[in-house]
Design an enzyme around this catalytic site. Structure first.
Site, PDB file in Angstrom:
ATOM      1  N   ALA A   1      -1.747   0.762   1.092  1.00 52.92           N
ATOM      2  CA  ALA A   1      -2.357   0.911  -0.588  1.00 52.92           C
ATOM      3  C   ALA A   1      -3.649   0.630  -0.710  1.00 52.92           C
ATOM      4  O   ALA A   1      -3.941   0.565  -1.287  1.00 52.92           O
ATOM      5  CB  ALA A   1      -1.599   2.380  -0.797  1.00 52.92           C
ATOM      6  N   LYS A   2      -2.907  -0.659  -1.339  1.00 48.78           N
ATOM      7  CA  LYS A   2      -3.412  -2.125  -1.671  1.00 48.78           C
ATOM      8  C   LYS A   2      -4.676  -3.108  -1.119  1.00 48.78           C
ATOM      9  O   LYS A   2      -5.329  -3.422  -2.063  1.00 48.78           O
ATOM     10  CB  LYS A   2      -2.552  -3.337  -2.545  1.00 48.78           C
ATOM     11  CG  LYS A   2      -1.083  -2.566  -2.549  1.00 48.78           C
ATOM     12  CD  LYS A   2      -0.968  -1.604  -4.083  1.00 48.78           C
ATOM     13  CE  LYS A   2      -0.946  -2.399  -4.987  1.00 48.78           C
ATOM     14  NZ  LYS A   2      -1.340  -2.242  -5.977  1.00 48.78           N
ATOM     15  N   ASP A   3      -5.261  -1.912  -0.174  1.00 46.09           N
ATOM     16  CA  ASP A   3      -6.130  -2.679   0.421  1.00 46.09           C
ATOM     17  C   ASP A   3      -7.889  -1.880  -1.283  1.00 46.09           C
ATOM     18  O   ASP A   3      -9.111  -2.787  -0.854  1.00 46.09           O
ATOM     19  CB  ASP A   3      -6.980  -2.008   1.638  1.00 46.09           C
ATOM     20  CG  ASP A   3      -6.591  -3.352   3.014  1.00 46.09           C
ATOM     21  OD1 ASP A   3      -5.486  -4.314   2.952  1.00 46.09           O
ATOM     22  OD2 ASP A   3      -6.818  -2.803   3.925  1.00 46.09           O
TER      23      ASP A   3
ATOM     24  N   THR B   1      -1.441  -6.508  -2.036  1.00 44.27           N
ATOM     25  CA  THR B   1      -2.794  -6.714  -2.490  1.00 44.27           C
ATOM     26  C   THR B   1      -2.902  -8.073  -2.024  1.00 44.27           C
ATOM     27  O   THR B   1      -4.248  -8.295  -1.494  1.00 44.27           O
ATOM     28  CB  THR B   1      -2.356  -6.840  -4.294  1.00 44.27           C
ATOM     29  OG1 THR B   1      -1.767  -6.024  -4.607  1.00 44.27           O
ATOM     30  CG2 THR B   1      -3.697  -7.759  -4.957  1.00 44.27           C
TER      31      THR B   1
END
Ligand code: PMP
Length: 476
Positions: free
Chosen positions: A63-65, A95
């Site tokens: 999800a950190k993209d 991240t």
């Protein structure tokens, strides 16, 4: 769907028009699928639709993209990052991967600062994307010039770098407000009733919550939190699930947006991750397991027409040597390897009334000696955060022989706190591991700490094992 400032790579090249060729990998960020957790729903007799947002299909696998891209775009816009510039961030995780992908694509240099506690694969992964990695010793005070914090600070100044600082950067939750939230709304045709996710920086939960509540304030937002993290009222003591929970409140923490916070143990998180991976064929990590465990709790009492969505932040591939390693799991007391194991030994001993003893780091050496003498034991674990012992954080151990030597050399040692004289923690064995293993380990150590569910439960010694083995032979 609106992609903010992101999706401009295709526009300039008319050869791509009409094709399904993305202009660059950045255009593939987001748009992650939703899938029903069919098998888990059957197993847990869930009355409603339980679906997972699969953030693993982002190019960086997490999800950190999304926030990585949003933070870089904002920095370019605000003049904090110029062509050919450098990004410095203290991170070892997802991240870093997101930032490294965007940096590669847009011509920046990334420098990640991390501690020597980090697994070598994580260093290798970021280097594989062309990032520089600076490893700092974990065992120094934050104000020490070689500490993680000081090195990141120094490199940022020296290299005139941009520091995204995901814990304070409003573009982190904004990324999820702009992309993840709208995707969920559209993918469920506006019928989502509950959203469940873990929280670390709180970017995901807050960004999604803000968007969904704007569409329909009745949508329930549920934070899944490791037991012991401050979000669910814990002390911030260590736990094993990675990437979620904190010992402080990040800038994006916004409790007025959350309807419920569910604390989940390490054990339930890991077992859920393993179950989802095996039953659904979706390999998820520990924090995904944590979110699923909470989502099952929510979905079990939901209405048949409800749609409960749980967000899975990353893949189980990053945790093969931990959550998916049976030996690692057994050593923390999360799995049983045998029928007759350390648990049986403890059950027999407990019949004789033996309980766990420990001292706090601030207790004096004299108090430790008195406790050992009073109970006829030769070593004690040193633990913080007690009682109850189930909350203990082991910081070391004291041993009769070592204390005797220290007091012999200098009698005033008896008034010192044990934290100044203690040795390393006792070796650990899981409650579900073989007594044979305890025998092997006790060759090199006077005692072992037994863990159950990742937490200290008892200390066993050679005498305990001998009594157990003797009992075994008398019982036939
Ligand atoms: N799970 C994992 C594995 C993560 O790396 C993160 C990011 N820290 C999270 C969950 C939580 O996401 P957020 O920081 O947006 O709260």
């Amino acid at each position: 769907m609106s992609r903010g400032a992101h999706a401009d790579d295709r526009v300039g090249d008319e050869r791509l028009w009409g094709t399904a060729i993305a202009g660059s990998v950045i255009e593939l960020f987001g748009h992650t699928p939703l899938v029903r957790l069919k098998r888990m729903s059957e197993i847990h007799a869930i009355p409603c639709v339980l679906a997972m947002k699969m953030e693993t299909t982002n190019p960086g696998g997490s999800a950190k993209d999304r926030p990585a891209l949003e933070m870089i775009i904002a920095a370019e816009r605000d003049g904090l990052l110029r062509p050919g510039g450098t990004i410095v961030e203290p991170t070892s995780g997802n991240t870093g991967v997101g930032l490294a992908i965007v940096a590669a694509q847009r011509g920046y240099t990334c420098v990640f600062v991390m501690t020597d506690k980090v697994a070598p694969e994580k260093v290798a992964l970021l280097k594989a994307y062309g990032a520089e990695v600076v490893v700092c010793p974990v065992a120094v005070a934050p104000e020490d010039p070689s500490s993680y914090y000081c090195v990141a600070e120094r490199l940022t100044l020296e290299r005139r770098a941009f520091r995204p600082n995901q814990y304070a950067n409003p573009n982190n939750p904004l990324a999820h407000y702009r992309t993840t939230g709208p995707e969920l709304w559209q993918q469920t045709a506006g019928r989502i009733t509950h959203f469940v996710a873990g929280a670390g920086t709180c970017g995901t939960i807050t960004g999604v919550a803000r968007y969904l509540k704007e569409q329909n304030p009745d949508i329930q937002i549920i934070v899944a939190d490791p037991e012991a993290s401050v979000f669910s009222g814990g002390s911030g003591r260590p736990y094993l699930v990675e990437g979620v929970g904190e010992d402080f409140f990040p800038a994006a923490w916004q409790p007025d947006l959350y309807d419920r916070i569910i604390a989940v143990s390490d054990e339930d998180s890991f077992l859920a991750a393993r179950r989802v991976s095996r039953e659904e064929g979706i390999l998820i990590g520990g924090s995904g397991g944590l979110a699923v465990a909470a989502a099952i709790e929510v979905a079990s009492t939901a209405e048949p027409t409800d749609i409960v969505v749980v967000l899975n932040p990353d893949s189980g591939r990053g945790y093969l040597s931990r959550v998916f390693d049976d030996h690692w799991m057994a050593n923390f007391g999360f799995l049983r390897e045998c029928d007759e194991c350390v648990a049986t030994l403890l059950a027999r001993r407990r019949a004789n009334g033996a309980d766990l003893l420990y001292v706090n780091p601030s207790n004096t050496v004299r108090e430790a000696i008195d406790l050992m003498r009073g109970h006829g034991v030769s070593q004690l674990p040193v633990c913080k955060n007690t009682p109850p012992f189930a909350n203990a954080e082991v910081s070391g151990a004291v041993d009769e022989l070592e204390l005797m030597n220290a007091v012999f050399r200098n009698p005033s040692v008896t008034e010192l706190p044990v934290s100044q004289v203690m040795g390393p923690p006792l070796p650990t064995i899981g409650i579900g591991q073989e007594v044979d293993l305890a025998v092997q380990m006790l060759v090199g150590a006077p005692a072992l700490m037994v863990l159950a569910g990742g937490r200290p439960l008892a200390v066993i010694t050679r005498t305990d094992v001998l009594s157990y083995l003797e009992g075994e032979s008398t019982h036939g």
